[in-house]
Write a protein that holds these residues in place. Structure first.
Motif, mmCIF file in Angstrom:
data_model
loop_
_atom_site.group_PDB
_atom_site.id
_atom_site.type_symbol
_atom_site.label_atom_id
_atom_site.label_comp_id
_atom_site.label_asym_id
_atom_site.label_seq_id
_atom_site.Cartn_x
_atom_site.Cartn_y
_atom_site.Cartn_z
ATOM 1 N N ASP A 55 -1.021 13.961 7.209
ATOM 2 C CA ASP A 55 -0.805 12.706 6.485
ATOM 3 C C ASP A 55 0.648 12.505 6.080
ATOM 4 O O ASP A 55 0.948 11.747 5.169
ATOM 5 N N GLN A 79 0.524 9.639 3.346
ATOM 6 C CA GLN A 79 -0.646 8.796 3.146
ATOM 7 C C GLN A 79 -1.586 9.527 2.203
ATOM 8 O O GLN A 79 -1.964 10.671 2.436
ATOM 9 N N ARG A 80 -1.922 8.860 1.111
ATOM 10 C CA ARG A 80 -2.842 9.419 0.120
ATOM 11 C C ARG A 80 -3.967 8.418 -0.070
ATOM 12 O O ARG A 80 -3.824 7.442 -0.805
ATOM 13 N N GLY A 81 -5.074 8.655 0.631
ATOM 14 C CA GLY A 81 -6.166 7.685 0.626
ATOM 15 C C GLY A 81 -5.730 6.441 1.376
ATOM 16 O O GLY A 81 -5.276 6.511 2.508
ATOM 17 N N ASN A 82 -5.835 5.286 0.720
ATOM 18 C CA ASN A 82 -5.410 4.019 1.322
ATOM 19 C C ASN A 82 -3.979 3.657 0.958
ATOM 20 O O ASN A 82 -3.511 2.586 1.310
ATOM 21 N N THR A 83 -3.282 4.530 0.255
ATOM 22 C CA THR A 83 -1.938 4.256 -0.244
ATOM 23 C C THR A 83 -0.916 5.111 0.490
ATOM 24 O O THR A 83 -1.179 6.258 0.826
ATOM 25 N N LEU A 126 0.435 -0.316 -0.063
ATOM 26 C CA LEU A 126 -0.704 -0.272 0.846
ATOM 27 C C LEU A 126 -0.250 -0.438 2.295
ATOM 28 O O LEU A 126 -1.022 -0.243 3.216
ATOM 29 N N SER A 127 1.018 -0.797 2.490
ATOM 30 C CA SER A 127 1.581 -1.024 3.814
ATOM 31 C C SER A 127 2.532 0.114 4.201
ATOM 32 O O SER A 127 3.456 0.448 3.448
#
Length: 86
Positions: free
Chosen positions: A32, A48-52, A71-72
């Motif tokens: 990630d 990347q941590r989950g959706n963030t 988020l992008s």
């Protein structure tokens, strides 16, 4: 993935430009974690941590400083590049 940045065409602007490189290489270095590489240096990382996505500024991942979250993926990369330039 390679992102290309265009340099200003005006010679006066080109001399004072804060562009770090013509191309920014982005490499996946973990499950990630992405490394943002200039021509001969590391700008930082995106995790990347989950959706963030979390932007980290620094050459060493263990000592990198958080500069923003989004988020992008693209917005997070821009945050790291902007933090490096300032």
């Amino acid at each position: 993935m390679t992102l290309h940045a265009a340099r200003p065409t005006d010679p006066a602007l080109a001399q004072t430009s804060n562009y770090l490189t013509d191309a920014l290489d982005i490499s996946l270095i973990g499950d990630d974690t992405y490394c943002l590489l200039g021509s001969n240096f590391t700008l930082g990382y995106v995790q990347q941590r989950g959706n963030t996505f979390v932007g980290l500024l620094g050459e060493d991942l263990s000592q990198a400083m958080v500069v923003g979250e989004s988020l992008s993926f693209d917005a997070t990369v821009a945050m790291v590049v902007d933090a490096y330039r300032s």
